[in-house]
Write a protein that holds these residues in place. Sequence first.
Motif, PDB file in Angstrom:
ATOM      1  N   ALA A 108       0.815  -1.215   0.000  1.00 56.30           N
ATOM      2  CA  ALA A 108       0.000   0.000   0.000  1.00 56.30           C
ATOM      3  C   ALA A 108       0.850   1.267   0.000  1.00 56.30           C
ATOM      4  O   ALA A 108       0.510   2.257  -0.666  1.00 56.30           O
ATOM      5  N   ALA A 109       1.973   1.248   0.740  1.00 62.70           N
ATOM      6  CA  ALA A 109       2.824   2.445   0.786  1.00 62.70           C
ATOM      7  C   ALA A 109       3.454   2.699  -0.586  1.00 62.70           C
ATOM      8  O   ALA A 109       3.532   3.848  -1.045  1.00 62.70           O
ATOM      9  N   TYR A 111       2.160   1.802  -3.363  1.00 62.00           N
ATOM     10  CA  TYR A 111       1.053   2.251  -4.211  1.00 62.00           C
ATOM     11  C   TYR A 111       0.843   3.764  -4.068  1.00 62.00           C
ATOM     12  O   TYR A 111       0.754   4.485  -5.069  1.00 62.00           O
ATOM     13  N   ALA A 112       0.786   4.237  -2.796  1.00 65.28           N
ATOM     14  CA  ALA A 112       0.545   5.664  -2.558  1.00 65.28           C
ATOM     15  C   ALA A 112       1.665   6.498  -3.187  1.00 65.28           C
ATOM     16  O   ALA A 112       1.416   7.536  -3.825  1.00 65.28           O
ATOM     17  N   PHE A 113       2.904   6.038  -3.026  1.00 68.25           N
ATOM     18  CA  PHE A 113       4.061   6.744  -3.584  1.00 68.25           C
ATOM     19  C   PHE A 113       4.022   6.738  -5.117  1.00 68.25           C
ATOM     20  O   PHE A 113       4.177   7.773  -5.772  1.00 68.25           O
TER      21      PHE A 113
END
Lengths: 321, 310
Positions: A108-109, A111-113
């Motif tokens: 998820a991290a 993905y956000a980046f």
Amino acid sequence: MFNWLQGEQYLDTAPVGIFVTLLVVVFILVNISRAKKGSEGLFIRRISGLNAIDDAIGRATEMGRPVLMVPGIGALDAISVQAVNIFAQVTKSAAQFSTPVRLCCGNAAVYAFAQEVIRDVYSQQGMGDRFTPETVQYISEQQFAFAAGVSGIIHREKVAATFLLGAFYAESLIFAETSNAIGAIQVAGSTQVTQTPFFIAACDYVLIGDEFYAASAYLTREPVLVGSLVGQDWAKILVASTVLFGTIFQSVELTGMTTEHRAGNAMVSVAESSNGERTEERKKKTDTMTNRLFNPFIPEELTKIEREKKETAQAAEGEGE
Amino acid sequence: MNLMQYMLAQQAIEETFWRKAPGQGLILWVVIGLALGTGLCFLLSTVPTNLRKKVIFTFTFLAGLPYVLAFLWPRPISADFTNDIPRNKGEEIGFFINQAVEPVGTLTNILGGFLLGVGIFSLVRVHSIRIKRRQENWGYSLVLLASFAIMTVVGFWDWRLRAFVDQTGALNVRDNWQPVNYAQDLLFEGIYQQMDSAMFSMIAFFILSAAYRAFRIRSVEATVMMASALILMLNLMGALTYAWGEGINNLVVQTGNPFLMNFKLNVFADWLRSTMQIPAIRAIDFGVGLGALAMGLRLWLGLEKGGVTA
């Protein structure tokens, strides 16, 4: 002898380990500084895997199919940041030809980046409207659920090119073979030495080892990145020289006779051997100066230090008893 | 056990400069944390684009600083940083730095938890759109969303029963299970784990097809690779290795040339591993390690031009 330097990390390799690390840091910073002043003279050798990026995008454009990018299943760290940086360059080229991209994330991290980076790339190219929710997708944190999800996308969308760059594990071959089955061009690179052979066996182009980290410098020719790459090369020369001279010194030393050797928790002189006779013997690997430089002799009492406990800890121990 | 008791049981007992045990004021601290977090998020969203790089650099530098200092400052030997009392000033600084490392890691985990929400939002949005527009293969999206919802509800229900309702640990015995525990077991052990294993087992077939393509003799490199692989594979066949070894032993006896012993399968395979494979792996590892160090340094010092500052 070592009482002045009571640190666990200094016991392992003596100050040599820390010193070498700091030296590498200095190499990198000095070369970044040099490159900022002018990077014209700095040369990067040809990396065929990175030259293939434009070919792969061109093929996708001709076929009217998307380009798939996977930054591995690792957490947000130097590897995934580097992978997304490379994908930003791929996206930049793809956006110029209006070729759709699919970036699938298993963390998820990451993905956000990646979402921020890829959206910025589209905005900079004046194509913000082409960034859709499907451009960067979060699939799953679970390894094989992620593998199944990405394989499904490869099959359904019939991608023309796949870029597999980052930290991969057992799922690497699933992606590579699925892409091969639909005839996609594959450019892959992993920092995991255990997965690199799979990529070499199954993919068209592979970035091996530190070529992965050299990619952004190669593609952008950004002075900071090029300087950093030259600094890494200096460090590699240092490492190679250490290995070479270490091998020579070690070999020469092993032909000599020893005067003292390790015996349990002490260094024993041959003249003081247990039977009182002086018996010369060949040096062992652990008796050489080269070995002692990296593995200093540490008395056992220095590796275990007893300290007073806080009152709360003592009370908890008392209750436990 | 209620939620408050559960949270109190999860928190650490020992306090440090970086970690406070809120005790009975837990709810107040949670509210303050939420208010501060919301305020910070609002402030960050109003930061002009040209200041974003500085904000990111500041956060990155501060988060990385404890790790760098912990690497450089002598780390107190065999110390329990929570319960031990430092012996001198040098150790006091060492304790202070090393105690800071854990809260930074916890903060990263908390951020990761929030970002998981962002990821799930993306997943739900992509598949909801697909269902709404009746795009090709929208049925798979429906199955995904339904599975996601059922697994979440059953998983949380099962966890709630085990963590809060079951005080005696009776649910650890299968005979005491309730329908939701059976449902959780069926979904996780019965379906999910089996599908996971099925996906993993497919790798065996992929290895075969990849090996077939890689080992076709097209070039000198492919030939060398195939020959090496063949020797290593044959070496794993016990009967063949034994028979080959016996043959070599007889040859040595007949010719009197001990050099032939090097042609035993296991000796040759060991030579390939220790002389060819391990040095190559170490060389790659050195390069990768230096690359990671350079990348980390650039990120920590704000020199990296990629990412959100591109």
